[in-house]
Enzyme design. Sequence first.
Site, PDB file in Angstrom:
ATOM      1  CB  ALA A  61      -6.218 -12.102  59.657  1.00 45.89           C
ATOM      2  CE1 TYR A  62      -7.982 -11.802  68.226  1.00 47.53           C
ATOM      3  CE2 TYR A  62      -9.369 -13.750  68.020  1.00 47.53           C
ATOM      4  CZ  TYR A  62      -8.699 -12.837  68.805  1.00 47.53           C
ATOM      5  OH  TYR A  62      -8.720 -12.971  70.178  1.00 47.53           O
ATOM      6  N   GLY A  63      -8.069 -15.425  63.896  1.00 51.88           N
ATOM      7  CA  GLY A  63      -8.001 -16.820  64.298  1.00 51.88           C
ATOM      8  C   GLY A  63      -6.670 -17.454  63.953  1.00 51.88           C
ATOM      9  CB  THR A  74      -2.796 -13.936  64.863  1.00 51.25           C
ATOM     10  OG1 THR A  74      -4.052 -13.601  65.478  1.00 51.25           O
ATOM     11  CG2 THR A  74      -2.638 -13.147  63.569  1.00 51.25           C
ATOM     12  CE  LYS A  75      -5.292 -13.635  70.114  1.00 51.57           C
ATOM     13  NZ  LYS A  75      -4.363 -13.109  71.147  1.00 51.57           N
TER      14      LYS A  75
END
Length: 269
Positions: free
Chosen positions: A164-166, A168-169
Amino acid sequence: MSTGRYSTPIDLASSTVLITGGSGGIGYGLAERFLKSGSQVIITGRREDQLKEAKRKLNSDKLVYHVGDVGKEADRVKLFQWVTKEYPKVNVLMNNAGIQRRISFLDDIETPWNERENEIHINFSAPVHLSSLFVSYFLKQQQPSAIINITGGLAFIPPAFAPAYGATKAALHSFTMSIRFDLANTPVQVIEIAPPAVKTDLGGSHDFGEDLDEFCDHVFGRMKQGEQEIGYKTSEEARLSSREKLDQMFQGVNNHLKKVLEEMKKHYL
């Protein structure tokens, strides 16, 4: 006004800069450099004790802080209203606040959704909403201004350990490119800084990654020269790589980290 990959640098000595998540890590490091350049700096964060400590360490009359959670819509609106009232000359927004949950998709599916979506709200919803609020204000001022988005090397190399982090970026990278195109013939510059792994507390305290001061010195220098998309070492390589090279980097990074995480589980669980 921007042309291609470079724009005319804004005058930092006369700028008022808002940095979300500015009490530590990259936000703190760049706040320090803005202050040294003569800027008025406003940092935000959820914990007042950390903001107070940042102000104590930076020791500048040109630094103020505001407590709030950019993951919440109401707090973002309050922040915009407070900043534009108290510091009407604000002309730079740096969307830096972010969290990283290091957990694979399959290990995360039973986690309550409100806990999982907070990462999306802070990392992506907040920059989009704050950019929308401030760009209207900047355009009315008709003076050189900037939106600076902090993405990351993982915008280009999807991390299976933090999917999810990747995502969003990657979304913020796409958003940044789109609004840069949209604002090309206005006084508003749009800048992207894509860090590699840097020694900060993102995702939990860690001792791997690039030195924070070296990273901040490098990207700040390039930003002062008017560069619009800035990486560093591995993230610079990633942002300039072909799709074939990125696929190779994806396999290499994720296979390596899978082994590292498995070893950590053996020793600590």
